[in-house]
Design a protein around this motif. Structure first.
Motif, PDB file in Angstrom:
ATOM      1  N   ASN A 120     -89.422 -69.574  78.997  1.00 50.51           N
ATOM      2  CA  ASN A 120     -89.410 -68.526  77.970  1.00 50.51           C
ATOM      3  C   ASN A 120     -90.792 -68.284  77.370  1.00 50.51           C
ATOM      4  N   MET A 121     -91.813 -68.718  78.073  1.00 52.61           N
ATOM      5  CA  MET A 121     -93.192 -68.371  77.699  1.00 52.61           C
ATOM      6  C   MET A 121     -93.939 -68.205  79.022  1.00 52.61           C
ATOM      7  N   VAL A 122     -94.596 -67.068  79.177  1.00 50.56           N
ATOM      8  CA  VAL A 122     -95.288 -66.841  80.443  1.00 50.56           C
ATOM      9  C   VAL A 122     -96.757 -66.550  80.164  1.00 50.56           C
ATOM     10  N   HIS A 123     -97.613 -67.369  80.760  1.00 54.81           N
ATOM     11  CA  HIS A 123     -99.043 -67.063  80.696  1.00 54.81           C
ATOM     12  C   HIS A 123     -99.395 -66.301  81.968  1.00 54.81           C
ATOM     13  N   VAL A 124     -99.646 -65.010  81.796  1.00 59.35           N
ATOM     14  CA  VAL A 124    -100.078 -64.222  82.944  1.00 59.35           C
ATOM     15  C   VAL A 124    -101.593 -64.392  83.018  1.00 59.35           C
ATOM     16  N   LEU A 125    -102.058 -65.051  84.065  1.00 58.91           N
ATOM     17  CA  LEU A 125    -103.505 -65.303  84.214  1.00 58.91           C
ATOM     18  C   LEU A 125    -104.243 -63.964  84.274  1.00 58.91           C
TER      19      LEU A 125
ATOM     20  N   GLY B 147     -86.350 -62.728  74.832  1.00 61.78           N
ATOM     21  CA  GLY B 147     -86.775 -63.865  74.006  1.00 61.78           C
ATOM     22  C   GLY B 147     -87.873 -64.682  74.655  1.00 61.78           C
ATOM     23  N   MET B 148     -88.712 -64.009  75.463  1.00 57.70           N
ATOM     24  CA  MET B 148     -89.810 -64.730  76.115  1.00 57.70           C
ATOM     25  C   MET B 148     -91.137 -64.373  75.462  1.00 57.70           C
ATOM     26  N   LEU B 149     -92.014 -65.356  75.371  1.00 61.76           N
ATOM     27  CA  LEU B 149     -93.333 -65.111  74.785  1.00 61.76           C
ATOM     28  C   LEU B 149     -94.329 -64.767  75.882  1.00 61.76           C
ATOM     29  N   LEU B 150     -95.230 -63.850  75.546  1.00 63.01           N
ATOM     30  CA  LEU B 150     -96.256 -63.454  76.506  1.00 63.01           C
ATOM     31  C   LEU B 150     -97.617 -64.016  76.086  1.00 63.01           C
ATOM     32  N   THR B 151     -98.271 -64.687  77.015  1.00 57.01           N
ATOM     33  CA  THR B 151     -99.617 -65.204  76.770  1.00 57.01           C
ATOM     34  C   THR B 151    -100.615 -64.468  77.657  1.00 57.01           C
ATOM     35  N   LEU B 152    -101.682 -63.974  77.048  1.00 53.46           N
ATOM     36  CA  LEU B 152    -102.738 -63.298  77.817  1.00 53.46           C
ATOM     37  C   LEU B 152    -104.085 -63.945  77.522  1.00 53.46           C
ATOM     38  N   ASP B 153    -104.988 -63.837  78.483  1.00 50.63           N
ATOM     39  CA  ASP B 153    -106.327 -64.393  78.316  1.00 50.63           C
ATOM     40  C   ASP B 153    -107.264 -63.419  77.630  1.00 50.63           C
ATOM     41  N   VAL B 154    -108.119 -63.950  76.776  1.00 48.14           N
ATOM     42  CA  VAL B 154    -109.317 -63.204  76.402  1.00 48.14           C
ATOM     43  C   VAL B 154    -110.495 -64.111  76.746  1.00 48.14           C
TER      44      VAL B 154
ATOM     45  N   PHE C 214    -106.842 -56.087  69.998  1.00 56.15           N
ATOM     46  CA  PHE C 214    -106.333 -55.060  70.911  1.00 56.15           C
ATOM     47  C   PHE C 214    -105.178 -55.630  71.737  1.00 56.15           C
ATOM     48  N   TRP C 215    -105.379 -56.828  72.309  1.00 58.75           N
ATOM     49  CA  TRP C 215    -104.320 -57.416  73.160  1.00 58.75           C
ATOM     50  C   TRP C 215    -103.148 -57.911  72.327  1.00 58.75           C
ATOM     51  N   ALA C 216    -103.448 -58.340  71.110  1.00 63.15           N
ATOM     52  CA  ALA C 216    -102.340 -58.700  70.212  1.00 63.15           C
ATOM     53  C   ALA C 216    -101.479 -57.456  69.986  1.00 63.15           C
ATOM     54  N   ASN C 217    -102.127 -56.314  69.826  1.00 54.60           N
ATOM     55  CA  ASN C 217    -101.384 -55.073  69.566  1.00 54.60           C
ATOM     56  C   ASN C 217    -100.678 -54.517  70.803  1.00 54.60           C
ATOM     57  N   GLN C 218    -101.069 -54.979  71.972  1.00 49.97           N
ATOM     58  CA  GLN C 218    -100.341 -54.562  73.187  1.00 49.97           C
ATOM     59  C   GLN C 218     -99.088 -55.422  73.382  1.00 49.97           C
ATOM     60  N   GLY C 219     -98.937 -56.440  72.554  1.00 47.90           N
ATOM     61  CA  GLY C 219     -97.708 -57.237  72.639  1.00 47.90           C
ATOM     62  C   GLY C 219     -97.890 -58.684  73.068  1.00 47.90           C
ATOM     63  N   ALA C 220     -99.133 -59.171  73.117  1.00 44.23           N
ATOM     64  CA  ALA C 220     -99.311 -60.600  73.430  1.00 44.23           C
ATOM     65  C   ALA C 220     -98.886 -61.421  72.215  1.00 44.23           C
ATOM     66  N   ASP C 221     -98.063 -62.435  72.454  1.00 44.44           N
ATOM     67  CA  ASP C 221     -97.660 -63.332  71.371  1.00 44.44           C
ATOM     68  C   ASP C 221     -98.694 -64.432  71.195  1.00 44.44           C
TER      69      ASP C 221
END
Ligand code: GLC
Ligand code: GLC
Length: 657
Positions: A125-130, A173-180, A272-279
């Protein structure tokens, strides 16, 4: 905190801003800005206070924060408020993550979206998209050399696809993780292009030097990160006719954080990425943010101040968004990336637990828990409201970064011991079933790291080749054992895509010129979905691993003692092959779980009599909540089979007192 100087300054800044922001409802923004401004101002003036344009820079920062706040979608603001109410939400045992490359996992972002049911089936329920940001066509360090921080690489999809994915994940109910990638840009980034075109403002975004004097001085103390493919820390740029600081690959230009514009751009990009929906935002290579002559240029105090500033700004605009620190550094240093305090001087809520990861691999090779025990004992307790990301494998190499003092404490020689580990994992050591490859070999220092997929490192690849069922069983046990540890240690377990079906090394990178020199590509697979289907065939390797992990995940989610409140106690056990710790929920002490793992190839016993005074196992037989089995006990000695672990509770039902 209220303090006159900064408050007066804030009033001046808001006066400057008001005309064009007047129409907006900025109530929540103002309350949070008021609460954080003292810290923001102090940090900003510590870093940039000597500049003549300080006021203008400070105003520009607040302006950007206000604009990012206005851009924040209402739904995300609602989630921010929910998380403010329940600020310990991320310490819960209910989160289980997976890191994946979107192309390797499912082709592109749309593919990831359509495979969310697969991840849900496993319990993720948490996905880090590299990294998915725009990168050069050629080498881009697996996405870590970014050309445009606000655009998705067209190979992966569009910004709309990303928003679609974020929305589908929220519904599940899954969290999205993105890199900066905060430390550097690609040499093809617009800033670099403008620097090359001669604009001084953009040259100031990087560290450029006319002669070798400074680079030579720096290199005396800076370790090399990629010694084989990119030796040194500077690259000659023929257009600029200057040396550029490039700590990682030659095409990754280090950003100059002594320039406040760099910091502001990065804060803006994070928001910016927080506003695109990264948790959750994973901040890459944070240890490297500040460079100082005469040092390793890692873990400098200013790097921490920069992170505090980023956190404070993010809390004003998107307080529900968490940061992960990717700082693969010594145990005593890594702990500092949580910040100095959970409220004041806070940095990242989450940090990679590279120490635990490396120690687990050490236990696999040595079949002993001695160094693991010693290393975890020396790992300082972290702050409240901070948590580990516990992982066994990720897209990077395994660095043997544990402390020399700890290696000596168990009576081994650090150099010889690391040498043994490398040999074991590359299968050179007699009897080792591992199929790793060396990474980052440094002839000058003798250092090396290890690449390879989890399954190949624990011997599944060699076992399948010889077809020996005992060897296959052992490899599967080890896959499950490592996961049993990261799921119970305390923190968010982060699985790595492919490991859930025992994906072996992928040697195809050797045929690609741009990848062949970087063995990390060995373990950045393209998922074979036919192989994944075999998870439904009873008795297949895929089924045994997938179902084993699935069960572990679902059990973990029901154990409150596995939530992370610094509620882990290492237990002294006489048997060096066993690693044992107790997890106790602060409010539900009756629900304690004793975790015990046997790294040996023979059964080991745990003496329970010493645990009785703790009120454990008074009433009967310990019960393994993970497998549902009742382990064998003879005269207070509980037997743990080879390469197995237990999550033990009292069998008596919790409700009976
Ligand atoms: C991070 C990434 C790694 C990359 C490096 C440089 O450590 O995890 O893959 O090579 O940063 O960006
Ligand atoms: C080093 C760096 C880390 C990076 C890794 C890539 O360990 O500290 O940030 O991910 O190299 O191999």
């Amino acid at each position: 905190m209220y303090e006159q100087v900064s408050h007066a300054l804030l009033n001046d800044i808001l006066d400057e801003l008001r005309p064009d922001l007047k129409r907006e409802d900025l109530r929540h923004f103002y309350t949070r800005l008021g609460a954080n401004f003292y810290a923001i101002h102090s940090l900003f003036s510590h870093l940039y206070g000597q500049r003549e344009d300080f006021f203008a820079q400070m105003t520009a920062l607040v302006d950007r924060l206000a604009r990012a706040y206005i851009d924040r979608p209402a739904e995300l603001e609602r989630i921010d408020m929910e998380r403010e109410e329940d600020h310990n939400w991320f310490l819960s045992q209910e989160h289980v993550g997976m890191a994946l490359y979107c192309d390797g996992f499912a082709g592109d972002l749309k593919g990831v979206e359509s495979h969310l049911p697969y991840l849900s089936e496993l319990g993720i329920n948490m996905v880090h998209v590299l990294p998915i940001l725009a990168c050069p066509e050629g080498a881009s360090d697996g996405g870590y050399a970014v050309k445009d921080f606000r655009d998705i690489d067209e190979r992966f999809g569009t910004l709309d696809d990303l928003r679609g994915l974020a929305e589908s994940m929220r519904k599940r109910g899954m969290l999205l993780t993105l890199d900066v990638i905060v430390n550097h840009t690609s040499d093809e980034h617009l800033w670099a292009a403008r620097a090359k075109a001669g604009y001084p403002d953009f040259q100031d975004f990087y560290y450029l030097f006319d002669s070798r004097d400074m680079p030579d001085m720096f290199e005396e103390t800076m370790p090399e990160i990629f010694p084989e493919t990119s030796p040194g820390s500077f690259t000659w740029d023929p257009t600029l006719e200057k040396w550029v600081m490039t700590v990682f690959n030659g095409y990754q230009w280090d950003l100059n954080y002594t320039n406040p514009r760099v910091l502001m751009e990065m804060v803006d990009i994070i928001l910016f990425w927080a506003n695109q929906g990264a948790d959750i935002i994973r901040l890459d290579a944070v240890a490297f943010l500040w460079k100082k002559l005469g040092t390793t240029c890692q873990n400098e105090r200013e790097a921490h101040l920069i992170l505090q500033l980023m956190k404070d700004c993010c809390q004003v605009v998107a307080p529900g968004v968490l940061f992960i620190a990717e700082a693969i550094v010594a145990p005593l240093e890594v702990i500092k990336y949580f910040g100095e305090d959970a409220v004041v001087a806070k940095e990242c809520e989450i940090a990679y637990n590279a120490t635990f990861m490396a120690l687990l691999w050490n236990s696999i090779a040595t079949k002993s828990a001695e160094l693991l025990d010693q290393g975890i004992k020396s790992l300082p307790n972290k702050l409240d409201r901070a948590t580990w990301l516990n992982y066994a494998r990720c897209h990077d190499d395994i660095g043997l970064g544990f402390d020399d003092t700890d290696i000596r404490a168990i009576g081994a020689d650090p150099r010889a011991h690391r040498h043994f580990l490398i040999d074991w994992f590359i299968g050179k050591f007699e009897g080792s079933p591992a199929r790793g490859r060396p990474f980052g070999v440094n002839e000058k220092t003798g250092d090396a790291r290890i690449s390879g997929s989890l399954a190949s490192l624990v011997g599944l690849e060699s076992a399948i080749e010889t077809g020996e069922s005992d060897a296959i069983d052992l490899a599967i046990s080890r896959v499950l054992l490592l996961h049993g540890m990261i799921m119970s240690f305390g923190g968010i377990p982060l699985l790595y895509y492919g490991d859930e079906i025992g994906t072996l090394n992928d040697y195809s990178f050797l045929e690609e010129e741009l990848k062949a020199g970087d063995t990390r590509w060995l373990h950045r697979p393209r998922i074979d979905w036919e192989k994944a289907e075999r998870r439904r065939e009873h008795g297949s390797v895929e089924q045994r691993i997938f179902d084993g992990l699935k069960r572990m995940i679902s059990v973990r989610k029901t154990i409150p003692a596995f939530a992370d409140f610094n509620n882990r106690e290492l237990l002294e056990v006489e048997n060096p092959h066993l690693f044992a710790f107790l997890r106790t929920h602060p409010q539900l002490s009756a629900d304690a779980v004793l975790v015990v793992a046997n790294f040996d190839l023979k059964p080991s016993y745990l003496d329970l009599s010493s645990l009785k005074h703790r009120g454990l196992f008074h009433f009967g037989q310990p019960y393994d909540v993970c497998s549902g089995e009742t382990p064998g006990v003879f005269n207070d000695r509980l037997v743990v089979p080879p390469c197995r672990f237990y999550w033990l509770t009292d069998q008596r039902p919790v409700a009976v007192f």
